[in-house]
Design a protein around this motif. Sequence first.
Motif, short mmCIF file in Angstrom:
data_model
loop_
_atom_site.label_atom_id
_atom_site.label_comp_id
_atom_site.label_asym_id
_atom_site.label_seq_id
_atom_site.Cartn_x
_atom_site.Cartn_y
_atom_site.Cartn_z
N ARG A 94 0.82 -1.23 0.00
CA ARG A 94 0.00 0.00 0.00
C ARG A 94 0.85 1.27 0.00
N ASP A 95 2.01 1.25 0.68
CA ASP A 95 2.84 2.45 0.68
C ASP A 95 3.30 2.80 -0.73
N TRP A 96 3.66 1.79 -1.51
CA TRP A 96 4.11 2.02 -2.87
C TRP A 96 2.94 2.46 -3.76
N ALA A 129 0.34 4.06 -2.88
CA ALA A 129 -0.06 5.42 -2.51
C ALA A 129 0.88 6.46 -3.08
N THR A 130 2.12 6.07 -3.39
CA THR A 130 3.09 7.05 -3.87
C THR A 130 3.46 6.85 -5.33
N ALA A 131 2.69 6.06 -6.06
CA ALA A 131 2.97 5.85 -7.48
C ALA A 131 3.06 7.21 -8.17
N PRO A 132 4.04 7.39 -9.09
CA PRO A 132 4.28 8.70 -9.70
C PRO A 132 3.04 9.39 -10.26
N GLY A 149 -0.07 8.36 -9.52
CA GLY A 149 -1.19 7.86 -8.73
C GLY A 149 -1.62 6.51 -9.27
N CYS A 150 -2.35 5.80 -8.49
CA CYS A 150 -2.84 4.50 -8.93
C CYS A 150 -4.29 4.68 -9.38
N ASP A 152 4.24 -2.64 4.45
CA ASP A 152 5.01 -1.43 4.20
C ASP A 152 6.45 -1.81 3.90
N CYS A 154 8.50 1.04 -0.67
CA CYS A 154 9.08 2.33 -1.08
C CYS A 154 10.55 2.40 -0.72
N GLU A 201 13.46 3.22 -3.42
CA GLU A 201 14.18 4.49 -3.27
C GLU A 201 15.65 4.30 -2.93
#
Length: 169
Positions: A70-72, A74-77, A79-80, A106, A109, A113
């Motif tokens: 979910r963390d990834w 939520a931060t997709a470039p 958006g999802c 979690d 990301c 990164e």
Amino acid sequence: GPAALCGVVGFRPSTGRWPSKGVVPVSALRDTPGPIGQSVEDVCLLDAAATSSPLVEAKDVTDLKIGIPRDWLATAPNGCDENALAALDAASAALRKSGALVEDVDGFCAVTETSRDTWPVQVLPVPFENNHNDLQTYIEAHQDALGLDIEALRPLDRMERKLYFASLD
């Protein structure tokens, strides 16, 4: 992006499961065709045909554990997509109903990164020596189709090769 975010199903068979004729050799440890299908059923049918194996039957998912990053998501470039998230939630609910353990996790990301300085492994898991000979043989066998003059490239240093390839565009 990943097949799942594009509305299709991607499949990476184990190395050696599928014929590899025509696959550009990059790593003998990882080279395998990676088909994409419209549905899991399509990919299963293609796998059965490519391997002359019986069609895979549905499995009991009672002991299956699935982590949703979910963390990834939520931060997709970009958006999802709402439809993709709705499909993920519906699939998660169906799997839970069938007995699978589906949890949000979690940390994805942190993996995406990382950099060369923070990555715990000093080198890629596929050493250059693993693929050099296979790739060289492939390039030599296909140099005409690739539009390359291998003999002209041999005496060039790295910068001269970059200039050569840039001139092909």
